[in-house]
Design an enzyme around this catalytic site. Structure first.
Site, short mmCIF file in Angstrom:
data_model
loop_
_atom_site.label_atom_id
_atom_site.label_comp_id
_atom_site.label_asym_id
_atom_site.label_seq_id
_atom_site.Cartn_x
_atom_site.Cartn_y
_atom_site.Cartn_z
N TYR A 180 11.63 8.54 0.87
CA TYR A 180 11.19 7.55 -0.38
C TYR A 180 12.20 7.65 -1.96
O TYR A 180 12.49 7.12 -3.08
CB TYR A 180 10.29 7.31 -0.85
CG TYR A 180 9.41 6.62 1.03
CD1 TYR A 180 9.65 5.43 1.21
CD2 TYR A 180 8.68 6.92 1.30
CE1 TYR A 180 9.07 4.86 2.58
CE2 TYR A 180 8.28 6.12 2.27
CZ TYR A 180 8.14 5.11 3.09
OH TYR A 180 8.05 5.23 3.98
N ARG B 40 5.39 12.21 -2.72
CA ARG B 40 5.39 12.59 -1.72
C ARG B 40 6.25 11.44 -1.06
O ARG B 40 7.37 10.87 -1.46
CB ARG B 40 4.02 11.91 -1.45
CG ARG B 40 3.08 11.82 -1.82
CD ARG B 40 2.39 13.64 -1.49
NE ARG B 40 0.74 13.94 -1.42
CZ ARG B 40 0.24 14.69 -2.85
NH1 ARG B 40 1.81 13.94 -3.25
NH2 ARG B 40 -0.52 14.10 -3.22
N ARG C 109 14.04 4.03 11.50
CA ARG C 109 12.38 4.82 12.11
C ARG C 109 12.11 4.78 13.58
O ARG C 109 12.25 3.85 14.50
CB ARG C 109 11.37 4.60 10.90
CG ARG C 109 12.62 5.16 9.50
CD ARG C 109 11.74 4.71 7.70
NE ARG C 109 10.53 5.27 8.62
CZ ARG C 109 9.43 5.27 7.59
NH1 ARG C 109 9.70 4.70 6.55
NH2 ARG C 109 8.38 6.31 7.55
N GLU D 137 13.32 -9.47 0.74
CA GLU D 137 11.85 -8.29 1.69
C GLU D 137 12.70 -7.07 1.44
O GLU D 137 14.01 -7.28 1.23
CB GLU D 137 11.79 -8.67 2.36
CG GLU D 137 10.81 -7.55 3.22
CD GLU D 137 10.79 -8.42 4.72
OE1 GLU D 137 10.81 -9.22 5.00
OE2 GLU D 137 10.35 -7.10 5.43
N PRO E 195 0.95 -0.94 -0.18
CA PRO E 195 0.11 -0.14 0.00
C PRO E 195 0.63 1.21 -0.23
O PRO E 195 1.88 1.75 0.53
CB PRO E 195 -0.71 0.01 1.52
CG PRO E 195 -0.35 -0.80 2.10
CD PRO E 195 0.34 -1.76 0.99
N ASN E 196 0.11 1.97 -1.04
CA ASN E 196 0.41 3.79 -1.25
C ASN E 196 2.23 3.78 -1.71
O ASN E 196 2.45 4.89 -2.39
CB ASN E 196 0.90 4.31 0.36
CG ASN E 196 -0.46 4.60 1.37
OD1 ASN E 196 -1.10 4.68 1.14
ND2 ASN E 196 -0.89 3.58 2.29
N ASN F 91 7.91 -5.41 -1.59
CA ASN F 91 7.99 -4.35 -0.89
C ASN F 91 6.32 -4.41 0.19
O ASN F 91 6.04 -4.11 -0.66
CB ASN F 91 8.85 -3.43 -1.16
CG ASN F 91 8.42 -2.38 -0.23
OD1 ASN F 91 7.68 -2.32 1.09
ND2 ASN F 91 8.90 -0.92 -0.68
N HIS G 139 12.94 -3.13 1.86
CA HIS G 139 12.36 -1.94 2.07
C HIS G 139 13.06 -0.94 1.52
O HIS G 139 14.37 -0.53 1.61
CB HIS G 139 13.04 -1.58 3.91
CG HIS G 139 11.25 -3.06 4.54
ND1 HIS G 139 10.04 -3.13 4.00
CD2 HIS G 139 11.83 -4.20 5.01
CE1 HIS G 139 9.46 -3.72 4.22
NE2 HIS G 139 10.32 -4.41 5.16
N ALA H 70 3.12 -1.38 4.62
CA ALA H 70 2.82 -1.14 5.74
C ALA H 70 2.44 -2.44 5.91
O ALA H 70 2.52 -3.16 7.65
CB ALA H 70 1.50 -0.18 6.39
O1 CA2 Z 1 10.49 1.57 3.49
C1 CA2 Z 1 10.09 0.40 2.52
O2 CA2 Z 1 9.36 0.51 1.45
C2 CA2 Z 1 8.72 0.63 3.51
O3 CA2 Z 1 8.25 -0.77 3.19
C3 CA2 Z 1 7.92 1.78 2.79
C4 CA2 Z 1 5.95 1.70 3.66
C5 CA2 Z 1 6.58 1.63 5.62
O4 CA2 Z 1 4.52 1.58 6.29
C6 CA2 Z 1 7.11 0.47 6.14
O5 CA2 Z 1 7.64 0.80 7.25
C7 CA2 Z 1 8.99 0.52 5.02
C8 CA2 Z 1 5.69 3.19 3.52
C9 CA2 Z 1 4.98 3.25 1.71
C10 CA2 Z 1 4.63 3.83 1.56
O6 CA2 Z 1 5.02 4.83 0.55
C11 CA2 Z 1 5.17 5.63 0.46
C12 CA2 Z 1 5.82 6.51 -0.87
C13 CA2 Z 1 5.59 7.50 -1.22
C14 CA2 Z 1 5.73 8.63 -0.63
C15 CA2 Z 1 4.10 8.22 0.10
C16 CA2 Z 1 4.36 7.24 0.88
#
Ligand code: CA2
Length: 149
Positions: free
Chosen positions: A23, A18, A107, A98, A10-11, A74, A100, A77
């Site tokens: 990221y 963003r 974090r 996996e 997700p996201n 990946n 990230h 969340a």
């Molecule tokens: O660091 C990573 O790749 C995560 O898997 C990203 C997740 C986070 O919940 C994990 O703890 C670590 C969040 C993905 C959200 O992706 C976005 C990308 C750009 C802008 C906003 C959100």
């Protein structure tokens, strides 16, 4: 030419749009293009997917049970919440890496635990979107060594 699934939770569709300080600037389409190029060099096909819905990720893992040789994931969340994704990955027999993008250990503490790490053959975090390339290379290596056994 065996098939590698690259799955995103997700996201991650917002990648590059963003929070670039966390990221980076690459979009998910950029990551997909880089993965496709590398997969071709490594002699593999890929299926690259993203979903904000847990069940879709589970369904793609089930699909990979039928025709996939490896998975790069990946779970975003869902990493920290999803016993269901862990259960699905436990039914998959090939290598799982996996990824990230951020260093989750630097974090919040709620990002320090991963259900998926209980199954993953390797975990890459904090190397930005380059982690996908490294994950893909590792899955390709593990597929090759399993073929040579
Ligand atoms: O660091 C990573 O790749 C995560 O898997 C990203 C997740 C986070 O919940 C994990 O703890 C670590 C969040 C993905 C959200 O992706 C976005 C990308 C750009 C802008 C906003 C959100």
């Amino acid at each position: 030419m065996s098939l590698i699934y690259v799955l995103n939770g997700p996201n991650l569709n917002l990648l590059g749009k963003r929070q670039p300080h966390i990221y980076g600037h690459e979009t998910l389409a950029d990551v997909e293009a880089d993965c496709r190029k590398l997969a071709t060099e490594l002699g593999h096909d890929i299926r690259f997917h993203q979903s904000n819905r847990e069940y879709e990720i589970i369904d793609w893992i089930h699909e990979a049970r039928e025709d996939g040789a490896g998975i790069v994931i990946n779970p975003a969340a869902f990493t920290h919440t999803s016993l269901a994704i862990l259960d699905a990955l436990n039914t998959f027999e090939g290598p799982v890496i996996e990824i990230h993008i951020s260093n989750v250990h630097k974090r919040e503490s709620f990002r320090h635990h991963s259900f998926v790490s209980h199954r993953a053959d390797g975990v890459i975090c904090g190397l930005g979107t380059e982690g996908y390339q490294l994950g893909l290379r590792r899955v390709a290596t593990l597929i090759k060594s399993a073929e040579n056994k």
